[in-house]
Motif scaffolding. Structure first.
Motif, PDB file in Angstrom:
ATOM      1  N   ALA A 155       9.979  22.680   3.384  1.00 56.91           N
ATOM      2  CA  ALA A 155       9.156  22.856   2.331  1.00 56.91           C
ATOM      3  C   ALA A 155       8.260  21.691   1.940  1.00 56.91           C
ATOM      4  CB  ALA A 155       9.835  23.610   1.517  1.00 56.91           C
ATOM      5  N   ALA A 156       7.315  21.787   1.398  1.00 60.09           N
ATOM      6  CA  ALA A 156       6.606  20.451   0.825  1.00 60.09           C
ATOM      7  C   ALA A 156       7.478  19.779  -0.335  1.00 60.09           C
ATOM      8  CB  ALA A 156       5.185  20.685   0.608  1.00 60.09           C
ATOM      9  N   ALA A 157       7.438  18.824  -0.562  1.00 58.72           N
ATOM     10  CA  ALA A 157       8.135  18.285  -1.836  1.00 58.72           C
ATOM     11  C   ALA A 157       7.538  18.388  -3.015  1.00 58.72           C
ATOM     12  CB  ALA A 157       8.449  16.783  -1.547  1.00 58.72           C
ATOM     13  N   PRO A 158       8.011  18.872  -4.286  1.00 63.30           N
ATOM     14  CA  PRO A 158       6.942  18.908  -5.425  1.00 63.30           C
ATOM     15  C   PRO A 158       6.320  17.823  -5.826  1.00 63.30           C
ATOM     16  CG  PRO A 158       9.135  18.986  -5.878  1.00 63.30           C
ATOM     17  CD  PRO A 158       9.157  18.901  -4.354  1.00 63.30           C
ATOM     18  N   PRO A 159       5.136  18.133  -6.518  1.00 63.12           N
ATOM     19  CA  PRO A 159       4.547  16.897  -6.872  1.00 63.12           C
ATOM     20  C   PRO A 159       5.360  16.013  -7.937  1.00 63.12           C
ATOM     21  CG  PRO A 159       3.653  18.946  -7.975  1.00 63.12           C
ATOM     22  CD  PRO A 159       4.500  19.206  -6.787  1.00 63.12           C
ATOM     23  N   PRO A 160       5.302  14.718  -8.079  1.00 64.44           N
ATOM     24  CA  PRO A 160       5.974  13.835  -9.165  1.00 64.44           C
ATOM     25  C   PRO A 160       5.908  14.362 -10.406  1.00 64.44           C
ATOM     26  CG  PRO A 160       5.011  12.530  -7.546  1.00 64.44           C
ATOM     27  CD  PRO A 160       4.290  13.897  -7.358  1.00 64.44           C
ATOM     28  N   ASP A 161       6.866  14.462 -11.039  1.00 64.22           N
ATOM     29  CA  ASP A 161       6.884  14.777 -12.628  1.00 64.22           C
ATOM     30  C   ASP A 161       7.021  13.646 -13.402  1.00 64.22           C
ATOM     31  OD1 ASP A 161       9.121  15.166 -14.949  1.00 64.22           O
ATOM     32  OD2 ASP A 161       7.465  16.789 -14.663  1.00 64.22           O
ATOM     33  N   VAL A 162       5.982  13.472 -14.429  1.00 65.80           N
ATOM     34  CA  VAL A 162       5.892  12.272 -15.258  1.00 65.80           C
ATOM     35  C   VAL A 162       7.080  11.998 -16.009  1.00 65.80           C
ATOM     36  CG1 VAL A 162       5.020  13.405 -17.353  1.00 65.80           C
ATOM     37  CG2 VAL A 162       4.211  10.885 -17.026  1.00 65.80           C
ATOM     38  N   ASP A 163       7.951  12.887 -16.223  1.00 67.01           N
ATOM     39  CA  ASP A 163       9.210  12.702 -16.955  1.00 67.01           C
ATOM     40  C   ASP A 163      10.262  11.877 -16.264  1.00 67.01           C
ATOM     41  OD1 ASP A 163       8.138  13.350 -19.507  1.00 67.01           O
ATOM     42  OD2 ASP A 163       8.722  15.480 -19.446  1.00 67.01           O
ATOM     43  N   GLU A 192      13.089   6.935 -14.201  1.00 66.50           N
ATOM     44  CA  GLU A 192      13.041   6.071 -13.195  1.00 66.50           C
ATOM     45  C   GLU A 192      12.730   4.602 -13.847  1.00 66.50           C
ATOM     46  OE1 GLU A 192      12.461   5.392  -8.443  1.00 66.50           O
ATOM     47  OE2 GLU A 192      11.777   7.096  -9.520  1.00 66.50           O
ATOM     48  N   LEU A 193      11.348   4.363 -14.380  1.00 66.68           N
ATOM     49  CA  LEU A 193      11.051   3.009 -14.726  1.00 66.68           C
ATOM     50  C   LEU A 193      11.976   2.737 -15.992  1.00 66.68           C
ATOM     51  CD1 LEU A 193       7.235   3.665 -15.127  1.00 66.68           C
ATOM     52  CD2 LEU A 193       8.186   2.189 -13.571  1.00 66.68           C
ATOM     53  N   SER A 253       9.526  -5.411 -13.412  1.00 67.53           N
ATOM     54  CA  SER A 253       8.598  -6.507 -12.594  1.00 67.53           C
ATOM     55  C   SER A 253       7.605  -5.834 -11.985  1.00 67.53           C
ATOM     56  CB  SER A 253       9.497  -7.445 -12.008  1.00 67.53           C
ATOM     57  OG  SER A 253       9.943  -6.898 -10.633  1.00 67.53           O
ATOM     58  N   ILE A 254       6.329  -6.474 -11.666  1.00 64.56           N
ATOM     59  CA  ILE A 254       5.598  -5.988 -10.807  1.00 64.56           C
ATOM     60  C   ILE A 254       6.220  -5.806  -9.377  1.00 64.56           C
ATOM     61  CG2 ILE A 254       3.224  -6.541  -9.624  1.00 64.56           C
ATOM     62  CD1 ILE A 254       2.681  -5.758 -12.387  1.00 64.56           C
ATOM     63  N   ALA A 255       6.983  -6.805  -8.930  1.00 66.21           N
ATOM     64  CA  ALA A 255       7.691  -6.694  -7.663  1.00 66.21           C
ATOM     65  C   ALA A 255       8.489  -5.305  -7.591  1.00 66.21           C
ATOM     66  CB  ALA A 255       8.465  -7.754  -7.425  1.00 66.21           C
ATOM     67  N   MET A 256       8.978  -4.813  -8.587  1.00 62.97           N
ATOM     68  CA  MET A 256       9.856  -3.597  -8.593  1.00 62.97           C
ATOM     69  C   MET A 256       8.737  -2.412  -8.624  1.00 62.97           C
ATOM     70  SD  MET A 256      12.859  -4.612 -11.078  1.00 62.97           S
ATOM     71  CE  MET A 256      13.908  -3.460 -10.687  1.00 62.97           C
ATOM     72  N   LEU A 257       7.486  -2.546  -9.073  1.00 65.47           N
ATOM     73  CA  LEU A 257       6.584  -1.361  -9.469  1.00 65.47           C
ATOM     74  C   LEU A 257       5.920  -1.088  -7.987  1.00 65.47           C
ATOM     75  CD1 LEU A 257       4.951  -2.098 -12.824  1.00 65.47           C
ATOM     76  CD2 LEU A 257       6.533  -0.450 -12.225  1.00 65.47           C
ATOM     77  N   ARG A 258       5.661  -2.177  -7.075  1.00 64.29           N
ATOM     78  CA  ARG A 258       5.058  -1.868  -6.078  1.00 64.29           C
ATOM     79  C   ARG A 258       5.523  -0.793  -5.018  1.00 64.29           C
ATOM     80  NH1 ARG A 258       3.911  -7.867  -5.836  1.00 64.29           N
ATOM     81  NH2 ARG A 258       1.981  -8.118  -6.865  1.00 64.29           N
ATOM     82  N   PRO A 259       6.665  -0.941  -4.963  1.00 63.86           N
ATOM     83  CA  PRO A 259       7.460  -0.004  -3.884  1.00 63.86           C
ATOM     84  C   PRO A 259       7.440   1.529  -4.368  1.00 63.86           C
ATOM     85  CG  PRO A 259       9.269  -1.442  -4.657  1.00 63.86           C
ATOM     86  CD  PRO A 259       7.821  -2.020  -4.891  1.00 63.86           C
ATOM     87  N   LEU A 260       7.572   1.570  -5.757  1.00 61.05           N
ATOM     88  CA  LEU A 260       7.577   2.952  -6.291  1.00 61.05           C
ATOM     89  C   LEU A 260       6.248   3.489  -6.208  1.00 61.05           C
ATOM     90  CD1 LEU A 260       8.773   4.997  -8.249  1.00 61.05           C
ATOM     91  CD2 LEU A 260       8.260   3.526 -10.358  1.00 61.05           C
ATOM     92  N   ALA A 261       5.181   2.639  -6.490  1.00 60.28           N
ATOM     93  CA  ALA A 261       3.669   3.085  -6.098  1.00 60.28           C
ATOM     94  C   ALA A 261       3.535   3.550  -4.823  1.00 60.28           C
ATOM     95  CB  ALA A 261       2.660   1.861  -6.711  1.00 60.28           C
ATOM     96  N   ARG A 262       4.136   2.980  -3.868  1.00 59.08           N
ATOM     97  CA  ARG A 262       3.892   3.113  -2.344  1.00 59.08           C
ATOM     98  C   ARG A 262       4.615   4.485  -1.963  1.00 59.08           C
ATOM     99  NH1 ARG A 262       4.590  -2.392  -1.471  1.00 59.08           N
ATOM    100  NH2 ARG A 262       6.869  -2.090  -1.045  1.00 59.08           N
ATOM    101  N   ARG A 263       5.714   4.928  -2.756  1.00 63.90           N
ATOM    102  CA  ARG A 263       6.562   6.066  -2.673  1.00 63.90           C
ATOM    103  C   ARG A 263       5.726   7.296  -3.027  1.00 63.90           C
ATOM    104  NH1 ARG A 263      10.577   7.938  -5.934  1.00 63.90           N
ATOM    105  NH2 ARG A 263      10.979   5.829  -6.625  1.00 63.90           N
TER     106      ARG A 263
END
Length: 242
Positions: A4-12, A17-18, A44-54
């Motif tokens: 099954a497809a993963a549900p879309p990310p939830d903003v909350d 996570e942030l 940090s920006i360095a921690m945001l980049r992998p989250l953005a990729r995911r």
């Protein structure tokens, strides 16, 4: 059986996570660099980049993250938004929300420069009196000089009078962006180097303290033999590709 497809990310969930990634040490470090931390988690920006990729590109999630008002959520929004879905109204609204140089610069570098509205926003924002909106105009100009690979040099030469017109704005975040734009245009090609250096020398001789600082700093970089060699090499590579 198909998974099954993963549900879309939830903003909350993303905000939670942030918050978990943040630290007071990082918040204090951000404040030392002049970043507004009133609504910052300390990520940090360095921690945001992998989250953005995911998370991947997601326009609706980007809008929701921006609307949250949290600093890192807004940075993340710039990393995951879809440039083709960005509108001039969205750009103006986000620019009006800028309250830190890093947020302004990251949004311009990672998102706004990839839209088809760059020229119009540069024209509007550089003439806007609000400090971070004007900075956004020049930050976008600097980003455009780097990323607008197929844009004719004449387009950037036409920005030089705008740089000269606002070179006396003494506000710290504006003058640094004006200087940044001038240097990036001058480093774009040898055709642009000469008029940019000429403007920098004119500003360096100005009676105005801010213009003098912008000009002297730009002259120093644009006169550097290493920079001149890089510009010539870039021109040579571009000619070889044509």
């Amino acid at each position: 059986m198909a998974r099954a497809a993963a549900p879309p990310p939830d903003v909350d969930a993303v905000l939670a996570e942030l918050k978990g990634l943040g630290s007071e040490k990082n918040r204090l470090g951000m404040a030392r660099f002049g970043i507004e931390t009133g609504r910052a988690f300390g990520v940090s920006i360095a921690m945001l980049r992998p989250l953005a990729r995911r998370l991947g590109r997601n326009h609706d999630l980007a809008l929701a993250l921006w609307a949250s008002g949290f600093h890192e959520a807004r940075l993340l929004a710039a990393f995951i938004d879809e440039p083709k879905k960005v509108t001039p109204d969205q750009m103006d609204a986000w620019a009006s929300d800028f309250d830190s140089w890093d947020l302004c610069d990251q949004v311009c570098l990672k998102l706004f420069v990839r839209t088809p509205f760059v020229d119009d926003r540069i024209a509007a924002w550089t003439d806007d009196d609000r400090e971070f909106v004007r900075r956004a105009g020049f930050a976008l100009m600097a980003a455009y000089a780097v990323h607008g690979k197929t844009v004719p040099d004449a387009r950037f030469a036409a920005f030089l009078p705008t740089i000269e017109r606002h070179a006396t704005d003494p506000r710290n975040f504006v003058k640094k962006a004006v200087n940044w734009a001038l240097r990036q245009i001058g480093k774009r090609s040898m055709r642009l180097h000469a008029p940019a250096l000429s403007l920098a020398e004119r500003l360096a001789a100005s009676d105005d303290r801010t213009a003098r600082w912008i000009g002297r700093d730009a002259v120093r970089e644009l006169s550097d033999p290493v920079q001149l060699e890089r510009i010539a090499r870039r021109d040579s590579s571009a000619s070889a590709r044509r």
